[in-house]
Every structure is written in structure tokens, then in C-alpha cells.
Motif scaffolding. Structure first.
Motif, PDB file in Angstrom:
ATOM      1  N   CYS A 115       0.876  -1.165   0.000  1.00 57.08           N
ATOM      2  CA  CYS A 115       0.000   0.000   0.000  1.00 57.08           C
ATOM      3  C   CYS A 115       0.916   1.218   0.000  1.00 57.08           C
ATOM      4  O   CYS A 115       1.792   1.329   0.863  1.00 57.08           O
ATOM      5  CB  CYS A 115      -0.894   0.033   1.246  1.00 57.08           C
ATOM      6  N   VAL A 116       0.727   2.105  -0.956  1.00 58.93           N
ATOM      7  CA  VAL A 116       1.602   3.274  -1.102  1.00 58.93           C
ATOM      8  C   VAL A 116       0.813   4.541  -0.770  1.00 58.93           C
ATOM      9  O   VAL A 116      -0.327   4.709  -1.211  1.00 58.93           O
ATOM     10  CB  VAL A 116       2.195   3.352  -2.516  1.00 58.93           C
ATOM     11  N   TYR A 117       1.455   5.425   0.004  1.00 62.56           N
ATOM     12  CA  TYR A 117       0.822   6.657   0.471  1.00 62.56           C
ATOM     13  C   TYR A 117       1.689   7.864   0.123  1.00 62.56           C
ATOM     14  O   TYR A 117       2.915   7.745   0.018  1.00 62.56           O
ATOM     15  CB  TYR A 117       0.642   6.626   1.992  1.00 62.56           C
ATOM     16  N   ARG A 118       1.053   9.027  -0.029  1.00 67.58           N
ATOM     17  CA  ARG A 118       1.820  10.261  -0.098  1.00 67.58           C
ATOM     18  C   ARG A 118       2.323  10.581   1.311  1.00 67.58           C
ATOM     19  O   ARG A 118       1.561  10.499   2.288  1.00 67.58           O
ATOM     20  CB  ARG A 118       0.959  11.427  -0.592  1.00 67.58           C
ATOM     21  N   ILE A 119       3.586  10.933   1.428  1.00 65.91           N
ATOM     22  CA  ILE A 119       4.129  11.319   2.736  1.00 65.91           C
ATOM     23  C   ILE A 119       3.304  12.449   3.335  1.00 65.91           C
ATOM     24  O   ILE A 119       3.037  12.478   4.540  1.00 65.91           O
ATOM     25  CB  ILE A 119       5.605  11.752   2.603  1.00 65.91           C
ATOM     26  N   ALA A 120       2.866  13.383   2.487  1.00 64.37           N
ATOM     27  CA  ALA A 120       2.114  14.552   2.956  1.00 64.37           C
ATOM     28  C   ALA A 120       0.794  14.186   3.609  1.00 64.37           C
ATOM     29  O   ALA A 120       0.245  14.972   4.389  1.00 64.37           O
ATOM     30  CB  ALA A 120       1.857  15.502   1.788  1.00 64.37           C
ATOM     31  N   ASP A 121       0.258  12.995   3.322  1.00 66.06           N
ATOM     32  CA  ASP A 121      -1.035  12.592   3.867  1.00 66.06           C
ATOM     33  C   ASP A 121      -0.928  11.919   5.232  1.00 66.06           C
ATOM     34  O   ASP A 121      -1.949  11.562   5.830  1.00 66.06           O
ATOM     35  CB  ASP A 121      -1.756  11.653   2.891  1.00 66.06           C
ATOM     36  N   LEU A 122       0.286  11.734   5.727  1.00 63.36           N
ATOM     37  CA  LEU A 122       0.468  11.181   7.066  1.00 63.36           C
ATOM     38  C   LEU A 122       0.043  12.227   8.089  1.00 63.36           C
ATOM     39  O   LEU A 122       0.632  13.294   8.181  1.00 63.36           O
ATOM     40  CB  LEU A 122       1.934  10.796   7.277  1.00 63.36           C
ATOM     41  N   PHE A 148      -3.660   8.173   8.001  1.00 65.18           N
ATOM     42  CA  PHE A 148      -3.535   8.989   6.798  1.00 65.18           C
ATOM     43  C   PHE A 148      -4.878   9.611   6.416  1.00 65.18           C
ATOM     44  O   PHE A 148      -5.931   9.037   6.679  1.00 65.18           O
ATOM     45  CB  PHE A 148      -3.040   8.139   5.618  1.00 65.18           C
ATOM     46  N   ILE A 149      -4.812  10.788   5.781  1.00 64.40           N
ATOM     47  CA  ILE A 149      -5.991  11.407   5.202  1.00 64.40           C
ATOM     48  C   ILE A 149      -5.939  11.203   3.686  1.00 64.40           C
ATOM     49  O   ILE A 149      -4.941  10.700   3.159  1.00 64.40           O
ATOM     50  CB  ILE A 149      -6.073  12.909   5.540  1.00 64.40           C
ATOM     51  N   ASN A 150      -7.006  11.583   2.994  1.00 69.85           N
ATOM     52  CA  ASN A 150      -7.078  11.475   1.528  1.00 69.85           C
ATOM     53  C   ASN A 150      -6.795  10.058   1.050  1.00 69.85           C
ATOM     54  O   ASN A 150      -6.194   9.862  -0.013  1.00 69.85           O
ATOM     55  CB  ASN A 150      -6.077  12.437   0.856  1.00 69.85           C
ATOM     56  N   THR A 151      -7.220   9.079   1.828  1.00 69.60           N
ATOM     57  CA  THR A 151      -6.882   7.685   1.527  1.00 69.60           C
ATOM     58  C   THR A 151      -8.110   6.796   1.617  1.00 69.60           C
ATOM     59  O   THR A 151      -8.785   6.759   2.645  1.00 69.60           O
ATOM     60  CB  THR A 151      -5.822   7.150   2.508  1.00 69.60           C
ATOM     61  N   GLU A 152      -8.408   6.084   0.532  1.00 74.27           N
ATOM     62  CA  GLU A 152      -9.465   5.086   0.547  1.00 74.27           C
ATOM     63  C   GLU A 152      -8.833   3.719   0.757  1.00 74.27           C
ATOM     64  O   GLU A 152      -7.799   3.414   0.181  1.00 74.27           O
ATOM     65  CB  GLU A 152     -10.231   5.103  -0.779  1.00 74.27           C
ATOM     66  N   GLY A 153      -9.484   2.885   1.549  1.00 77.81           N
ATOM     67  CA  GLY A 153      -8.942   1.558   1.809  1.00 77.81           C
ATOM     68  C   GLY A 153      -8.291   1.500   3.169  1.00 77.81           C
ATOM     69  O   GLY A 153      -8.894   1.854   4.180  1.00 77.81           O
ATOM     70  N   LEU A 154      -7.049   1.073   3.213  1.00 77.06           N
ATOM     71  CA  LEU A 154      -6.311   0.963   4.471  1.00 77.06           C
ATOM     72  C   LEU A 154      -5.700   2.327   4.802  1.00 77.06           C
ATOM     73  O   LEU A 154      -4.642   2.686   4.298  1.00 77.06           O
ATOM     74  CB  LEU A 154      -5.211  -0.093   4.340  1.00 77.06           C
ATOM     75  N   TYR A 155      -6.381   3.103   5.649  1.00 79.97           N
ATOM     76  CA  TYR A 155      -5.923   4.456   5.973  1.00 79.97           C
ATOM     77  C   TYR A 155      -5.284   4.535   7.360  1.00 79.97           C
ATOM     78  O   TYR A 155      -4.782   5.591   7.756  1.00 79.97           O
ATOM     79  CB  TYR A 155      -7.087   5.451   5.889  1.00 79.97           C
ATOM     80  N   TRP A 237       6.216  18.126  -0.102  1.00 77.20           N
ATOM     81  CA  TRP A 237       5.981  16.683  -0.197  1.00 77.20           C
ATOM     82  C   TRP A 237       4.787  16.376  -1.083  1.00 77.20           C
ATOM     83  O   TRP A 237       4.770  15.342  -1.757  1.00 77.20           O
ATOM     84  CB  TRP A 237       5.805  16.105   1.215  1.00 77.20           C
ATOM     85  N   ILE A 238       3.804  17.265  -1.102  1.00 73.38           N
ATOM     86  CA  ILE A 238       2.677  17.109  -2.019  1.00 73.38           C
ATOM     87  C   ILE A 238       3.162  17.220  -3.458  1.00 73.38           C
ATOM     88  O   ILE A 238       2.801  16.420  -4.329  1.00 73.38           O
ATOM     89  CB  ILE A 238       1.595  18.181  -1.746  1.00 73.38           C
ATOM     90  N   GLN A 239       4.011  18.212  -3.700  1.00 73.70           N
ATOM     91  CA  GLN A 239       4.532  18.445  -5.052  1.00 73.70           C
ATOM     92  C   GLN A 239       5.344  17.251  -5.546  1.00 73.70           C
ATOM     93  O   GLN A 239       5.182  16.800  -6.684  1.00 73.70           O
ATOM     94  CB  GLN A 239       5.390  19.711  -5.060  1.00 73.70           C
ATOM     95  N   ARG A 240       6.215  16.724  -4.691  1.00 68.84           N
ATOM     96  CA  ARG A 240       7.042  15.580  -5.089  1.00 68.84           C
ATOM     97  C   ARG A 240       6.184  14.355  -5.396  1.00 68.84           C
ATOM     98  O   ARG A 240       6.387  13.665  -6.406  1.00 68.84           O
ATOM     99  CB  ARG A 240       8.035  15.240  -3.977  1.00 68.84           C
ATOM    100  N   ALA A 241       5.234  14.060  -4.508  1.00 73.13           N
ATOM    101  CA  ALA A 241       4.392  12.870  -4.685  1.00 73.13           C
ATOM    102  C   ALA A 241       3.520  12.985  -5.922  1.00 73.13           C
ATOM    103  O   ALA A 241       3.413  12.043  -6.710  1.00 73.13           O
ATOM    104  CB  ALA A 241       3.531  12.672  -3.443  1.00 73.13           C
TER     105      ALA A 241
END
Length: 250
Positions: A115-122, A148-155, A237-241
Motif C-alpha cells: 500500500c503506497v501513500y503520499r508522505i504529505a497525507d500522514l 492517513f488522510i485522503n486515503t481510501e482503503g487501508l488508511y 511533499w505534495i509536489q514531489r508525490a
């Protein structure tokens, strides 16, 4: 009478059935097996499970595309940071991954899912302890709960840490990454950030009341300012992801 899997449509008997909180049934052998073991199927619903399976499918491809090469690279700017046994952070692309390794037999036939997440969403990382009893002995396990926010599934998930010191090391890492450590250590900076957030909120409120054309943009700015005051500045981190995900999807 056999049930039908709500995802793949297969006929399933009682032993093969995983019943969800909304009454839906999915098959254990195929559909559930594609997801993570730590996902809460008992309290989950069908849309949530579908979102999680899609999350794992895409996350596994992202893992193979971005993370696997970085496990072997000698480029220090692309080196992965690992916490616990299964959490990996790729700073240069603004992404982090939780992996699950499955084996067909003992240590053979390894399959890795992610499961991959944006670092910014932690949004939260907290220390927990669990008392494990083994016969007449007790052991304290150190854990870290990440949300995490902005995450569907395993948040939200929990990972095992080797000790409370490892957790503190992880906490310091993320605090520093988001600029939270410096902010919390300086009362003047905290006050300035809070005042900036209040100012933006006031501007956004008045713009909405007056019906100004850019009211929505000002409201978004207010939310971002408040978010930065509490959780640190995540813009980089949003920009990079987003750049890495756009390149992957493109």
C-alpha cells in the motif's frame, strides 16, 4: 445454500466466506487474499474493501516501479528510509509504502504486496504498547500507529517497532521532515503561524459572505494555513508525490 462473492461472483460456502459489516460476503481464497491481512474486514463494508483491493493492486505496481530499484541503488538521494520491518519512505518522490510479504511454503514462493501513500497525507503517528503473554512470561511490544488522510482503503495501520527508542527515532524523522520539531520548539513561530491561519480564515469567511468570485480559493488558502500551523508545511511533499504519481500514471 452457498453465498456469492460480492466482488468476483464465485459461489462460496460457509468456510470460504468472509462476511462484512454491511452484510456483504466475499470469498476468502481469492478476493480477501488479494488484500492485506491487517485490513479490518469484519468491520469493513463492500465499498471499503473494493477500495482497499484497488489500493493494493496500484500500490504493488508503484512498489515495483519506484521502491524496488531504490532498495538497490547507491544514489544517496534515492535511498529508502525503513522503520520497523515493513515501512519504507522514499523522500525524493514524496511517497511511503507499507509492504506485506506472503509465502507459498515456509520461506519459499515469496510474493510482496504494498500500500503506497503520499508522505504529505500522514496525519498521525502515535506510540502504543501491547502486553503479550506467553505461558508464565509477559512481554511488552512496542508499536506505532500511523493514520492517513485522503486515503481510501487501508488508511490506518500499526507496525511493530523494536523498542520505544526506534519509535522516537521515527517520530523525530517525520517531525523534522514536516518542520514540526522546529515549530514546536519556538513559541514565536507557533504564534506567527497561528495568527497567519486566523487571518486567512477571516479573509475566507468575509469573501464567502460577500459572494466574491475567489471565495473558494480564499477558503482553501485558509484551510491550508490552518493545516500548516498544526501539522507543518506539506507543500514540498505534495509536489514531489504528485509529480511521481503523474509520471507513473502517464
Amino acid at each position: 445454500m452457498a453465498d456469492k462473492c460480492a466482488i468476483c461472483g464465485a459461489d462460496i460456502n460457509l468456510i470460504q466466506t468472509q462476511r462484512l459489516a454491511d452484510g456483504s460476503c466475499i470469498c476468502r481464497k481469492n478476493c480477501r487474499q488479494k488484500g492485506f491481512k491487517v485490513y479490518d474486514y469484519v468491520h469493513g463494508n463492500l465499498p471499503g474493501v473494493k477500495a482497499h483491493l484497488a489500493q493494493v493492486e496500484r500500490g504493488t505496481r508503484l512498489w515495483e516501479h519506484y521502491f524496488v530499484p531504490r532498495e538497490k541503488t547507491k544514489d544517496k538521494t534515492q535511498k529508502l528510509k525503513r522503520f520497523g520491518s515493513y515501512l519504507y519512505v522514499a523522500e525524493d518522490i514524496g511517497l511511503m509504502a507499507l509492504v506485506q510479504n506472503d509465502y507459498k511454503f515456509m520461506i519459499f514462493g515469496k510474493t510482496t504486496r504494498a500500500c503506497v501513500y503520499r508522505i504529505a497525507d500522514l496525519r498521525s503517528y502515535q506510540y502504543e504498547e501491547e502486553i503479550v503473554r506467553n505461558a508464565d512470561k509477559t512481554e511488552t511490544k512496542s508499536l506505532a500507529r500511523l493514520s492517513f488522510i485522503n486515503t481510501e482503503g487501508l488508511y490506518e495501520f500499526v507496525i511493530t517497532m523494536s523498542s520505544s527508542k526506534e519509535y522516537e527515532k521515527m517520530k523525530k524523522y517525520f517531525d523534522t521532515l514536516f518542520g514540526i520539531q522546529n515549530t514546536l520548539g519556538n513559541a514565536a513561530n507557533v504564534w506567527k503561524q497561528q495568527m497567519a491561519a486566523v487571518k486567512d480564515i477571516t479573509v475566507g469567511f468575509h469573501a464567502a459572505v460577500r459572494g466574491e468570485a475567489d471565495a473558494e480559493a480564499k477558503a482553501e488558502q485558509a484551510i491550508n494555513s490552518l493545516d500548516a500551523a498544526i501539522y507543518g508545511d506539506r507543500a514540498e511533499w505534495i509536489q514531489r508525490a504528485d509529480a511521481a504519481l503523474a509520471a507513473f500514471d502517464g
